[in-house]
Design an enzyme around this catalytic site. Structure first.
Site, PDB file in Angstrom:
ATOM      1  N   ASP A  60       0.832  -1.213   0.000  1.00 19.30           N
ATOM      2  CA  ASP A  60       0.000   0.000   0.000  1.00 19.30           C
ATOM      3  C   ASP A  60       0.866   1.262   0.000  1.00 19.30           C
ATOM      4  O   ASP A  60       1.988   1.255   0.505  1.00 19.30           O
ATOM      5  CB  ASP A  60      -0.915  -0.022   1.236  1.00 19.30           C
ATOM      6  CG  ASP A  60      -2.060   0.973   1.111  1.00 19.30           C
ATOM      7  OD1 ASP A  60      -2.352   1.429  -0.014  1.00 19.30           O
ATOM      8  OD2 ASP A  60      -2.667   1.302   2.155  1.00 19.30           O
TER       9      ASP A  60
ATOM     10  N   ASN B  45     -11.157  -2.235  -5.312  1.00 21.73           N
ATOM     11  CA  ASN B  45     -10.366  -1.277  -6.092  1.00 21.73           C
ATOM     12  C   ASN B  45     -11.018  -0.902  -7.434  1.00 21.73           C
ATOM     13  O   ASN B  45     -10.600   0.059  -8.078  1.00 21.73           O
ATOM     14  CB  ASN B  45      -8.931  -1.793  -6.324  1.00 21.73           C
ATOM     15  CG  ASN B  45      -8.062  -1.768  -5.081  1.00 21.73           C
ATOM     16  OD1 ASN B  45      -7.168  -2.598  -4.919  1.00 21.73           O
ATOM     17  ND2 ASN B  45      -8.296  -0.820  -4.185  1.00 21.73           N
TER      18      ASN B  45
HETATM   19  C1  IPE Z   1      -5.563  -2.667  -0.145  1.00 26.09           C
HETATM   20  O1  IPE Z   1      -5.189  -1.329  -0.234  1.00 26.09           O
HETATM   21  C2  IPE Z   1      -5.538  -3.317  -1.499  1.00 26.09           C
HETATM   22  C3  IPE Z   1      -4.214  -3.429  -2.147  1.00 26.09           C
HETATM   23  C4  IPE Z   1      -3.073  -3.081  -1.624  1.00 26.09           C
HETATM   24  C5  IPE Z   1      -4.237  -4.005  -3.460  1.00 26.09           C
HETATM   25  P1  IPE Z   1      -6.244  -0.156  -0.422  1.00 26.09           P
HETATM   26  O2  IPE Z   1      -5.461   1.090  -0.546  1.00 26.09           O
HETATM   27  O3  IPE Z   1      -7.182  -0.494  -1.522  1.00 26.09           O
HETATM   28  O4  IPE Z   1      -7.044  -0.215   0.955  1.00 26.09           O
HETATM   29  P2  IPE Z   1      -7.828   0.942   1.719  1.00 26.09           P
HETATM   30  O5  IPE Z   1      -8.793   1.544   0.734  1.00 26.09           O
HETATM   31  O6  IPE Z   1      -6.805   1.938   2.165  1.00 26.09           O
HETATM   32  O7  IPE Z   1      -8.493   0.265   2.866  1.00 26.09           O
HETATM   33  C1  IPE Z   2      -1.692   0.232  -3.312  1.00 23.76           C
HETATM   34  O1  IPE Z   2      -1.418   1.594  -3.357  1.00 23.76           O
HETATM   35  C2  IPE Z   2      -1.943  -0.353  -4.678  1.00 23.76           C
HETATM   36  C3  IPE Z   2      -3.345  -0.689  -4.975  1.00 23.76           C
HETATM   37  C4  IPE Z   2      -4.333  -0.593  -4.143  1.00 23.76           C
HETATM   38  C5  IPE Z   2      -3.627  -1.168  -6.314  1.00 23.76           C
HETATM   39  P1  IPE Z   2      -2.583   2.678  -3.387  1.00 23.76           P
HETATM   40  O2  IPE Z   2      -2.934   2.957  -4.793  1.00 23.76           O
HETATM   41  O3  IPE Z   2      -3.699   2.247  -2.509  1.00 23.76           O
HETATM   42  O4  IPE Z   2      -1.848   3.930  -2.761  1.00 23.76           O
HETATM   43  P2  IPE Z   2      -2.451   4.952  -1.707  1.00 23.76           P
HETATM   44  O5  IPE Z   2      -2.913   4.154  -0.537  1.00 23.76           O
HETATM   45  O6  IPE Z   2      -3.566   5.679  -2.377  1.00 23.76           O
HETATM   46  O7  IPE Z   2      -1.295   5.844  -1.375  1.00 23.76           O
HETATM   47 MG    MG Z   3      -4.060   2.467  -0.531  1.00 22.50          MG
END
Ligand code: IPE
Ligand code: IPE
Ligand code: MG
Length: 243
Positions: free
Chosen positions: A20, A68
């Site tokens: 993340d 997502n």
């Molecule tokens: C969890 O991260 C999913 C992945 C890393 C693929 P998110 O960024 O989607 O989770 P939330 O929205 O912060 O809970």
């Molecule tokens: C994790 O990084 C990757 C996916 C969820 C695909 P994020 O895209 O959630 O990055 P932040 O949390 O918005 O910084």
């Molecule tokens: Mg994230």
């Protein structure tokens, strides 16, 4: 510090990672969010190499969740294309390293056909590898996995191949996406968020949780080793008491 200070006798069998912070990493650099996803590739491969060096047998990474899809269409599109490209460009390397690549999650639905094909091909190419199983949770949700398990158990019961009164933990575990996968011993989540976000809900029941502020694109094998060192300091009880 390097892997030298790890206790080789207590390397976890299975490490699960929530990768993340890609978006925030990019935004801090004045880049587009999608550039953060691209930068995550180096983090992933350094971590995989580091994991192989210490003999880790199972690693599962959260790449795309069932939630997502709520993101802007161009970001979703980028992630789909990016994952397809990553498989095409890197699967030989993973195969040569002895890594068995697998996917958990829903393969149908909105996942484009060409991505699904790449997933199937990569799994077939690497299915005999024994050194490490690298599982991508892709279009994965812990609740969706339990819903899918419930549906499949109900179908067996309807066909009278299973007695509802005999359903137990093992029945459910057998109907998950990867029934042979041991439960994670350690969960690492990057980017300073303290939540599970629908990841491996059943499987994480007794995992040790380690959170780090490092944003995923900055994550390297040393951070994995730090998390494992933290894990090695913990005392696991599984509901019992220490004598
Ligand atoms: C969890 O991260 C999913 C992945 C890393 C693929 P998110 O960024 O989607 O989770 P939330 O929205 O912060 O809970
Ligand atoms: C994790 O990084 C990757 C996916 C969820 C695909 P994020 O895209 O959630 O990055 P932040 O949390 O918005 O910084
Ligand atoms: Mg994230």
């Amino acid at each position: 510090m390097t892997e030298a200070s790890l206790d080789p006798a207590r390397i976890p069998r299975h490490v699960a990672i929530v990768m993340d912070g890609n978006g925030r990493w990019a935004q801090r650099k004045g880049l587009k969010r999608t550039e953060g996803h691209a930068a995550g590739e180096e983090a992933l491969f350094d971590t995989v190499h580091g994991a192989l060096d210490i003999g880790l047998r199972w690693m599962t990474v959260f790449a795309f969740s069932t939630e997502n899809w709520r993101r802007p269409l161009d970001e979703v599109r980028f992630i789909m294309n990016f994952n397809e490209g990553l498989l095409l460009e890197r699967r030989e390397e993973l195969d040569e390293l002895g890594v068995r690549v697998r996917f958990i999650g829903r393969r149908g639905g909105r996942v484009p056909g060409r991505v699904r094909r790449r997933i199937d091909e990569t799994e077939s190419l690497t299915e005999r590898n024994k050194r490490m199983t690298l599982t991508f949770a892709f279009n994965y949700g812990g609740r969706a996995e339990l819903v899918d398990a419930a549906r499949s158990i109900a179908r067996e019961a309807r066909a009278r191949r299973l007695d509802p009164d005999k359903i137990n933990d093992k029945t459910i575990a057998r109907h998950l996406y990867a029934p042979d996968m041991p439960d994670p011993d350690l969960l690492v989540r990057t980017s300073g968020e303290f939540r599970i976000s629908n990841y491996l809900l059943w499987e994480l029941a007794y995992a040790e949780l380690v959170f780090t502020d490092v944003l995923w694109p900055d994550f390297r094998r040393e951070h994995l080793y730090d998390a494992i060192r933290e894990y090695q300091r913990r005392e696991r009880r599984f509901g019992g008491v220490d004598e």
